[in-house]
Motif scaffolding. Structure first.
Motif, mmCIF file in Angstrom:
data_model
loop_
_atom_site.group_PDB
_atom_site.id
_atom_site.type_symbol
_atom_site.label_atom_id
_atom_site.label_comp_id
_atom_site.label_asym_id
_atom_site.label_seq_id
_atom_site.Cartn_x
_atom_site.Cartn_y
_atom_site.Cartn_z
ATOM 1 N N PRO A 28 51.572 18.787 55.880
ATOM 2 C CA PRO A 28 51.231 17.697 54.954
ATOM 3 C C PRO A 28 50.648 16.481 55.667
ATOM 4 N N ALA A 29 49.941 15.680 54.912
ATOM 5 C CA ALA A 29 49.502 14.374 55.415
ATOM 6 C C ALA A 29 50.761 13.553 55.660
ATOM 7 N N THR A 30 50.748 12.729 56.705
ATOM 8 C CA THR A 30 51.902 11.902 57.024
ATOM 9 C C THR A 30 51.453 10.484 57.360
ATOM 10 N N LEU A 31 52.411 9.595 57.410
ATOM 11 C CA LEU A 31 52.186 8.212 57.825
ATOM 12 C C LEU A 31 53.133 7.879 58.958
ATOM 13 N N GLY A 32 52.772 6.863 59.726
ATOM 14 C CA GLY A 32 53.677 6.310 60.725
ATOM 15 C C GLY A 32 54.309 5.049 60.177
ATOM 16 N N ARG A 33 55.401 4.620 60.762
ATOM 17 C CA ARG A 33 56.104 3.410 60.304
ATOM 18 C C ARG A 33 55.220 2.178 60.282
ATOM 19 N N ASN A 34 54.295 2.102 61.219
ATOM 20 C CA ASN A 34 53.476 0.903 61.359
ATOM 21 C C ASN A 34 52.123 0.993 60.664
ATOM 22 N N ASP A 35 51.879 2.072 59.916
ATOM 23 C CA ASP A 35 50.619 2.179 59.179
ATOM 24 C C ASP A 35 50.599 1.175 58.035
ATOM 25 N N ALA A 36 49.413 0.716 57.697
ATOM 26 C CA ALA A 36 49.250 -0.249 56.611
ATOM 27 C C ALA A 36 49.437 0.425 55.255
#
Length: 64
Positions: free
Chosen positions: A23-31
């Motif tokens: 799946p697509a993921t995000l990091g904690r610091n992504d906007a």
């Protein structure tokens, strides 16, 4: 996912048969605007938040 898997006996279907394995993921610091763009363009309602390969949370469209 086939229609038969959606409306059939869910007890006979395993999670691995319908899950998205990459799946697509995000990091904690992504906007948050990146999260919004990914969800809008990919028609995705929930995104896992990952840190060092470990899921540390989930963000949803409702959170935005």
């Amino acid at each position: 996912m086939s229609e038969s898997k959606r409306v059939g006996d869910i007890g006979a279907v395993k999670v691995e048969e319908i899950m998205i394995s990459d799946p697509a993921t995000l990091g904690r610091n992504d906007a948050l605007d990146l999260a919004d763009d990914i969800m809008s363009l990919g028609r995705i309602r929930h995104l896992p938040v990952v840190e060092e390969g470990v899921v540390v949370g989930v963000i949803s469209q409702r959170d935005l």
